[in-house]
Design a protein around this motif. Sequence first.
Motif, PDB file in Angstrom:
ATOM      1  N   LYS A  70       0.745  -1.207   0.004  1.00 12.99           N
ATOM      2  CA  LYS A  70       0.018  -0.095  -0.051  1.00 12.99           C
ATOM      3  C   LYS A  70       0.946   1.322  -0.062  1.00 12.99           C
ATOM      4  O   LYS A  70       0.458   2.194  -0.573  1.00 12.99           O
ATOM      5  N   MET A  71       1.985   0.970   0.640  1.00 11.60           N
ATOM      6  CA  MET A  71       2.762   2.374   0.950  1.00 11.60           C
ATOM      7  C   MET A  71       3.582   2.782  -0.690  1.00 11.60           C
ATOM      8  O   MET A  71       3.613   3.718  -0.881  1.00 11.60           O
ATOM      9  N   PHE A  72       3.786   1.422  -1.144  1.00 10.72           N
ATOM     10  CA  PHE A  72       4.298   1.992  -2.515  1.00 10.72           C
ATOM     11  C   PHE A  72       3.634   2.566  -3.368  1.00 10.72           C
ATOM     12  O   PHE A  72       3.752   3.507  -4.104  1.00 10.72           O
ATOM     13  N   PHE A  73       2.103   2.233  -3.446  1.00 12.73           N
ATOM     14  CA  PHE A  73       1.200   2.825  -4.316  1.00 12.73           C
ATOM     15  C   PHE A  73       1.225   4.293  -3.798  1.00 12.73           C
ATOM     16  O   PHE A  73       0.848   5.449  -4.584  1.00 12.73           O
ATOM     17  N   GLU A  74       1.032   4.575  -2.614  1.00 20.52           N
ATOM     18  CA  GLU A  74       0.798   6.050  -1.850  1.00 20.52           C
ATOM     19  C   GLU A  74       1.829   6.770  -2.258  1.00 20.52           C
ATOM     20  O   GLU A  74       1.590   8.139  -2.485  1.00 20.52           O
ATOM     21  N   GLN A  75       3.178   6.063  -2.143  1.00 26.25           N
ATOM     22  CA  GLN A  75       4.234   7.087  -2.351  1.00 26.25           C
ATOM     23  C   GLN A  75       4.427   7.350  -4.141  1.00 26.25           C
ATOM     24  O   GLN A  75       4.649   8.435  -4.410  1.00 26.25           O
TER      25      GLN A  75
END
Lengths: 173, 309
Positions: A70-75
């Motif tokens: 999730k963090m990857f897509f948020e970033q």
Amino acid sequence: MIIKIIGASIIILASTLMGFYMANGYVGRSKNIFMFINALTIISTEISFNKSVIMSILPKLSTHELGDVKMFFEQVYYTAKQTGSSSLKYIFLDTLNKTSKKNKLKTPEVKILENFFSQLGTSDTSNQIKSIENAVSQLEQVRQEADEQGKKNIKLCRVFGFLAGLFVSLILF
Amino acid sequence: MIICQQNTWDLSKTPFFYMSKSIRMLCTHMDYNEICEIRIRLGQAVVVHCLSEMVFLSKKGGITTNIDESYKVSFEDIQECIERITLNSRYAFEDEIRRGFITLEYGHRVGIGGSAVESGGNYNGAGVISNIKDISSLNYRFAHEVVGCAEKIIQKLTDSPTGITSTMIISPPGYGKTTILRDIARMLSKYKKVTIIDERGEIAAMNAGLSPYNMGVNCDVISLCPKPYAMNIALRALSPEIIITDELGSKQDILLAKEMALSGVSLIASVHAHSYEQAIKKPLLKHLFEEFSCFVTLGDKTVENIIFV
């Protein structure tokens, strides 16, 4: 004597934890590949049913249970928003390189994802779906290999961690 | 002159936002309100069509009349423009690309020139266009809101004994038909139930259910929907008194418009022609003329003539 026992216990505990930490890397890798597969499936649905643009799919991915991925897509989303960059491809690839270690990803899955993200948004719906299906099947294969490798190594790491601690403690005694 | 010292426009609301970075930077000091079109062609100068003149984008920024000083468009520029126009999601615009244009936010439109990819084929041998490849030119058409530009038309319509009747706006491309229709909708919706059939998303430029323009209090918009479907939805579900639509052209459009005009609804539509006389000669349009009682011809951005028949 008591101090020696306490010291030895600490060493055994530390090395066991180290072994568990190393084993966790194998669990995390497989789990994150699975999360990427889930994310790709959501992207596929958004493309085929809603024809949503990538920038509107990214925030939707944050609402799903995708763990560390999730963090990857948020970033990617926030970098694209902040820089106003024309090409999402480079943001995807750059973020993937920066986060792959943290997400416990290895070269085979990174290569598959790089290939997928460099094609994302560049063709029509049917080709996008084919590209997603292709990436998903490749990731499934890599995940299977990671699982097999994990099964062998997870136990080994944990046992090795404990035994290494025990060995060091015995030498000190 | 279209140069101004400091721009007052919000970049994200203009077509500049959808251009490549190098072109965007050179356009920084242009007066958005003066520009009608910007044409970007591979290997050529960027042509700026403004209200009074045609000029080129200078490689030093701003505009120039000297083509040698103009900025030449590179392949990367075109690629970046396409990425920005399609928001990095070509699949989401495949139908628009196939039709040769993409409507941007705020009703701006980009026309696309390139090589058509044909797939399949019917008994005539003509295939279906599945894509446009090797895109070589992009024509950015700037939408403007000119509040009150349709005042003269509304005045004439309301003063006429028949009241608001079916009206046809006639002009060549780029003369402001859509701007006039938008203002007509805004003014009429103060006291009539208006439905806009916005097939290309240019009149109301709806985005997430909201229009950036003031469309009045009593106005429903069916956007990005083919006219035949939209007309049926409008008639059955929205009970309009006036239907406003853009660019009647195909046989199906005209048949439906005729049916609509006979359904007790006033239709206000636009067509492409230089004059009333030319429009009446169009083979498809002539069948529709008896349903319209008011014809408005536009000059360059002004109402030229209003004819009641």
